[in-house]
Write a protein that holds these residues in place. Structure first.
Motif, PDB file in Angstrom:
ATOM      1  N   THR A  56      28.579 -44.315 -66.735  1.00  0.00           N
ATOM      2  CA  THR A  56      27.537 -43.692 -67.569  1.00  0.00           C
ATOM      3  C   THR A  56      26.342 -44.611 -67.724  1.00  0.00           C
ATOM      4  O   THR A  56      26.495 -45.822 -67.919  1.00  0.00           O
ATOM      5  N   ARG A  66      23.140 -40.251 -68.773  1.00  0.00           N
ATOM      6  CA  ARG A  66      23.611 -39.619 -67.531  1.00  0.00           C
ATOM      7  C   ARG A  66      25.054 -40.004 -67.269  1.00  0.00           C
ATOM      8  O   ARG A  66      25.408 -41.177 -67.393  1.00  0.00           O
ATOM      9  N   TYR A  67      25.881 -38.983 -66.898  1.00  0.00           N
ATOM     10  CA  TYR A  67      27.244 -39.270 -66.433  1.00  0.00           C
ATOM     11  C   TYR A  67      27.198 -39.294 -64.919  1.00  0.00           C
ATOM     12  O   TYR A  67      26.801 -38.297 -64.306  1.00  0.00           O
ATOM     13  N   LEU A  88      33.861 -37.445 -64.323  1.00  0.00           N
ATOM     14  CA  LEU A  88      33.971 -38.782 -64.918  1.00  0.00           C
ATOM     15  C   LEU A  88      35.094 -39.591 -64.286  1.00  0.00           C
ATOM     16  O   LEU A  88      34.914 -40.765 -63.977  1.00  0.00           O
ATOM     17  N   ASP A 224      31.380 -39.021 -72.591  1.00  0.00           N
ATOM     18  CA  ASP A 224      31.374 -40.484 -72.395  1.00  0.00           C
ATOM     19  C   ASP A 224      30.113 -41.077 -73.003  1.00  0.00           C
ATOM     20  O   ASP A 224      29.107 -40.393 -73.180  1.00  0.00           O
ATOM     21  N   HIS A 225      30.170 -42.357 -73.321  1.00  0.00           N
ATOM     22  CA  HIS A 225      28.990 -43.015 -73.895  1.00  0.00           C
ATOM     23  C   HIS A 225      29.041 -44.511 -73.648  1.00  0.00           C
ATOM     24  O   HIS A 225      28.750 -45.303 -74.536  1.00  0.00           O
ATOM     25  N   GLU A 226      29.386 -44.880 -72.480  1.00  0.00           N
ATOM     26  CA  GLU A 226      29.579 -46.272 -72.009  1.00  0.00           C
ATOM     27  C   GLU A 226      30.282 -47.186 -73.026  1.00  0.00           C
ATOM     28  O   GLU A 226      31.237 -46.765 -73.634  1.00  0.00           O
ATOM     29  N   GLY A 387      36.172 -39.872 -70.878  1.00  0.00           N
ATOM     30  CA  GLY A 387      35.399 -41.119 -70.784  1.00  0.00           C
ATOM     31  C   GLY A 387      36.322 -42.325 -70.924  1.00  0.00           C
ATOM     32  O   GLY A 387      36.278 -43.274 -70.134  1.00  0.00           O
TER      33      GLY A 387
END
Ligand code: CMC
Length: 424
Positions: A56, A66-67, A88, A224-226, A387
Motif C-alpha cells: 500500500t 493506493r492498494y 492485497l 489496508d493502510h500500511e 491487509g
C-alpha cells in the motif's frame, strides 16, 4: 542518490540511502550502532521505516491511498471486497476464473468447527465483541495447526479470512441472546455476513442490496493502510515466527484502542453526548483544544494524513446516500457535519492539520445499517483482515526479515547498592 553523512562526536559516518518506487527516501541506519555505538531515537516511530513493502502507498500530504498501485477511489467504485482481498494478498487483481475459485474457497471454509460454539457459551453476555473476536481467532490455531508447506499455509489463510466473519456475526448473536445463524453457501462474502447477523431462524431474510453495497464499500476502504499500529503489531508478533492466527489476534487487540480502530465507537458516543448536551459544538471544540482536558475530537486527526483522508471523503458522500436509500434520518449525521464545519474553521485544527479521518463518518453508516455501536471496531477488523494477512505474508517471505526487536534509551537508575529489607 549519494549516501547521507552523519557527524557524531567528530566522527563521520556514511549512511546508505534506499529509495522507494514513489521516490520516498529512507536513510539506512541498520549498521549505525555497530559502527558508532549510537542508535536513533524516534518515540512512536513517526519517522521510522520498519520495513520495505509493496502493498500500500499513502501520500498523506496529497491525500493519496493506493492498494498495489490502484487508487482507493477506483477500487471503491469498481470492486467487490473479495477482489480486493485477492489483490492485497496476491499482488494482482484476479482473472474471472481465479476470482470464481477464490470466492468459492472463501465460501466453503465459512463454517467454524462445531466444538468452537461451546467457547461462546463461556463469554459473559456483556463481553465486548472485540474480546470475543480476538480470542476466537487465537483459538483457531488449536483447530488448524500451522502447516509445514506453502499449501498448508495458504489453506490456513483462507480459513482465517472465511471464518472471521462467522465468528464476528456469532459474537453479535451471542450478545443479543439469539441462536447462531449458519453461513449460507449461495451468498457472497458481504451478503453472508449480513445474513448471519440479521437473519432469525423463524423468518425469511433477504439481504437488501443497499446494505450489501454499503458494507462492501466500508470493507474495501478499510482493507489496508500500511504500517499502522495494528499492522505493525501483526508484523511484530509474526516476526517471532508466531502462527498467522496468533499474529492476527494480536493485531485485533491493537486495533481495539480508541486512538486506532476503537475510535469509530467513540465517535458515535461523542456525537450522542453532544446531542444530549444541546448540540453546543463550540463547547466541544474548545474542550478538545484545552490541554487540561483529556477530551479529543474522536474521528479527527491522523498520523499520516495532513490534508484530507480520502476514505473519510468517500464515506461522507456515502453516508448521505445510504441513509437516503434506507429511509433513515439520523440527527447524528447533521451533528457530525456541523461539528466538522466548526472544527475546520478553528485555527487550532487548521494549524495542526487535523481533519476528519475514516472513523468520523463510518459509524453513522454502520448505525443506519443496524449494526450496534460496540460492533463497529469488529467491522473495522473484518475490513483490515486482508491487509494484515498480506503484511504477515510479505514479512514472512522477506529474505532480509528478522525478529523485530527495537532498542531503547535507558533513563532509569544507574547501578546502585542493594539494601536488605530490614535496613530500608
Ligand atoms: N482532537 C484534539 N486535538 C488533537 C486531536 C484531536 N482529535 N488529534 C491531534 N490533536 C492535537 C494534539 O493534541 C497535538 O497538539 P499539540 O501539538 O498542541 O501537542 C497535535 O494535534 C498532534 O497530535 P498527536 O497526538 O501528536 O498526533 P499523532 O500523530 O500522535 O496522533 C491520532 C494521531 C489519530 C492518534 C490523533 O489525531 C487522535 O488521537 N485522534 C483521535 C482518535 C482517532 O480519531 N483515531 C482514529 C485514527 S484513523 C483510524 C486508524 O486508526 O487507522
Amino acid at each position: 542518490m549519494s549516501d547521507a553523512k552523519l557527524d557524531l562526536n567528530g566522527e563521520q559516518y556514511e549512511l546508505p540511502i534506499t529509495v522507494g518506487s514513489e521516490g520516498e527516501v529512507g536513510i539506512d541506519i541498520s549498521a549505525l550502532r555497530n559502527q558508532s555505538g549510537a542508535i536513533t531515537y524516534d518515540p512512536g516511530y513517526g519517522n521510522t521505516g520498519s520495513c520495505a513493502s509493496s502493498i500500500t502507498f499513502i501520500d498523506g500530504e496529497k491525500g493519496i491511498l493506493r492498494y498495489r498501485g490502484y487508487p482507493i477511489e477506483v477500487l471503491a467504485e469498481s470492486c467487490r471486497f473479495t477482489e480486493v482481498i485477492y489483490l492485497l494478498i496476491n499482488g494482482e487483481l484476479p482473472t474471472e476464473t481465479q476470482y470464481r475459485g477464490f470466492r468459492e474457497s472463501l465460501t466453503r471454509h465459512s463454517l467454524i468447527h462445531e466444538d468452537m460454539k461451546k467457547f461462546f457459551e463461556g463469554y459473559a453476555i456483556t463481553a465486548h465483541p472485540m474480546a470475543i473476536l480476538s480470542s476466537m481467532i487465537s483459538v483457531l490455531s488449536s483447530y488448524y495447526p500451522e502447516g509445514q508447506d506453502e499449501a498448508a499455509r495458504e489453506l490456513n489463510i483462507i480459513r482465517l479470512l472465511a471464518k472471521a466473519k462467522t465468528i464476528a456475526a456469532f459474537s453479535y448473536k451471542k450478545s443479543i441472546g439469539q441462536p447462531f445463524v449458519y453461513p449460507n453457501n449461495s451468498l457472497s462474502y458481504c451478503e453472508n455476513f449480513l445474513h448471519m447477523m440479521f437473519a432469525v431462524p423463524a423468518e425469511a431474510y433477504e439481504v437488501p442490496e443497499v446494505l450489501d453495497d454499503a458494507l462492501n464499500l466500508l470493507l474495501v476502504l478499510h482493507a489496508d493502510h500500511e504500517q499502522n499500529c495494528s499492522t505493525s503489531t501483526v508484523r511484530m508478533v509474526g516476526s517471532s515466527d508466531a502462527n498467522i492466527f496468533a499474529s492476527i489476534s494480536a493485531g485485533i487487540n491493537a486495533l481495539w484502542g480508541p486512538l486506532h480502530g476503537g475510535a469509530n465507537q467513540k465517535v458515535i458516543e461523542m456525537l450522542e453526548r453532544i446531542r444530549q448536551d444541546g448540540s453546543d459544538y463550540k463547547k466541544y471544540v474548545d474542550m478538545a483544544k484545552d490541554k487540561d482536558s483529556d477530551f479529543r475530537l474522536m474521528g479527527f486527526g491522523h498520523r499520516v494524513y495532513k490534508n484530507f483522508d480520502p476514505r473519510a471523503r468517500l464515506l461522507k458522500k456515502s453516508a448521505d446516500k445510504v441513509l437516503a436509500q434506507l429511509g433513515v434520518t439520523d440527527p447524528l449525521l447533521e451533528i457530525a457535519k456541523n461539528l466538522e464545519e466548526v472544527a475546520l474553521e478553528d485555527d487550532y485544527f487548521v494549524e495542526r492539520k487535523l481533519y476528519p479521518n475514516v472513523d468520523f463518518y463510518s459509524g453513522i453508516i454502520y448505525r443506519a445499517m443496524g449494526i450496534p455501536t460496540n460492533m463497529f471496531t469488529v467491522m473495522f477488523a473484518l475490513g483490515r483482515l486482508p491487509g494484515w494477512v498480506a503484511h504477515w505474508m510479505e514479512m514472512r517471505d522477506d529474505p532480509k526479515g528478522k525478529i523485530h526487536r527495537p532498542r531503547q534509551i535507558y533513563t532509569g537508575e544507574t547501578e546502585r547498592a542493594f539494601v536488605p529489607i530490614e535496613s530500608r
